[in-house]
Write a protein that holds these residues in place. Structure first.
Motif, short mmCIF file in Angstrom:
data_model
loop_
_atom_site.label_atom_id
_atom_site.label_comp_id
_atom_site.label_asym_id
_atom_site.label_seq_id
_atom_site.Cartn_x
_atom_site.Cartn_y
_atom_site.Cartn_z
N LEU A 25 39.78 43.49 40.20
CA LEU A 25 39.09 44.76 40.55
C LEU A 25 38.46 44.69 41.97
N GLY A 26 37.80 43.42 42.30
CA GLY A 26 37.09 43.15 43.41
C GLY A 26 38.16 42.90 44.62
N TRP A 27 39.23 42.24 44.38
CA TRP A 27 40.29 42.20 45.23
C TRP A 27 40.81 43.68 45.60
N ALA A 28 41.12 44.43 44.93
CA ALA A 28 41.65 45.70 44.91
C ALA A 28 40.74 46.61 46.09
N TYR A 29 39.49 46.58 45.59
CA TYR A 29 38.41 47.15 46.36
C TYR A 29 38.36 46.85 47.65
N GLU A 30 38.24 45.57 47.87
CA GLU A 30 38.37 44.95 49.26
C GLU A 30 39.82 45.29 50.08
N LYS A 31 40.93 45.31 49.56
CA LYS A 31 42.03 45.89 49.97
C LYS A 31 41.97 47.31 50.44
N LEU A 64 30.68 53.35 51.20
CA LEU A 64 31.64 52.53 50.50
C LEU A 64 31.12 50.86 50.06
N LYS A 65 30.23 50.49 51.14
CA LYS A 65 29.82 49.23 51.09
C LYS A 65 28.65 48.96 49.94
N LEU A 111 47.00 52.87 55.16
CA LEU A 111 45.68 53.16 55.73
C LEU A 111 44.46 52.83 54.93
N SER A 112 43.51 52.46 55.31
CA SER A 112 42.25 52.14 54.53
C SER A 112 41.72 53.38 53.96
#
Length: 207
Positions: A15-21, A106-107, A30-31
């Motif tokens: 989840l953390g990885w996917a959120y960062e991406k 989002l941060k 696109l972000s």
């Protein structure tokens, strides 16, 4: 326990990885912020932009081959199936874009957790209630920012557990395909109905 078994801890890392991406984008994609801005430019109201985004995501995710060429997937630092990592990224980017359009930062850790909650779809309300948070018209940016860190940790754990169960029920946990595909080309589609439910949940939660 097999080292390849999907656990709550591994799901939390994914989840953390996917959120960062989702926030920073991956090559060719696109972000979540850029995605949100592209829709906000095309529509006169935020609600119209969000509705269109959900409709587009639902339609595209139902087609085979939607999750392809996600080069960032090959750098996945945790052993979860590639198809699950792909679904998490695609749906999380949509949710984060909706949150951004509604004025959320989002941060913020709190916003990140609420993005995670949306991934559980119809189970989101139950998870929030179990954590002492009542979903309703009073769930504002200010209220979300006041959710303490300890509560966020508990919610994240509940979300991860729910997703492990959810993916297990759908039979998409394929432990025989844990090795990332060289070149990052991943076939397959995302559940369109599930994507629409998740999008509607995000629209309801981020007010």
């Amino acid at each position: 326990m097999s080292k390849n078994e999907l656990t709550t801890e591994k799901m939390t890392q994914a989840l953390g990885w996917a959120y960062e991406k989702a926030l920073n984008g991956i090559p060719g994609d696109l972000s979540s912020e850029s995605l949100a801005k592209s829709y906000m430019k095309r529509f006169s109201s935020t609600d119209e932009a969000i509705h269109s985004l959900i409709k587009w995501q639902t339609a595209k995710s139902s087609t085979s081959g939607f999750v392809t060429g996600l080069g960032g997937i090959v750098t996945l630092p945790v052993a979860v199936p590639v198809n699950i990592a792909s679904v998490l990224y695609v749906q999380m980017r949509m949710i984060a874009a909706i949150a951004y359009m509604r004025g959320y930062d989002l941060k913020d850790d709190q916003v990140q957790t609420f993005v995670f909650i949306c991934l559980t779809g119809q189970a989101a309300s139950d998870i929030l209630k179990q954590s002492g948070i009542t979903v309703g018209t009073k769930l504002t940016v200010q209220l979300i920012k006041k959710v303490p860190g300890a509560t966020l940790t508990k919610i994240n754990q509940k979300v991860a557990f729910r997703l492990v169960t959810k993916f297990g029920e759908k039979g998409v946990i394929n432990l025989g395909k844990l090795v990332p595909v060289v070149g990052g080309v991943i076939g397959g589609s995302v559940d369109g109905v599930g994507t629409k439910i998740i999008g509607n949940q995000a629209q309801k939660l981020f007010v």
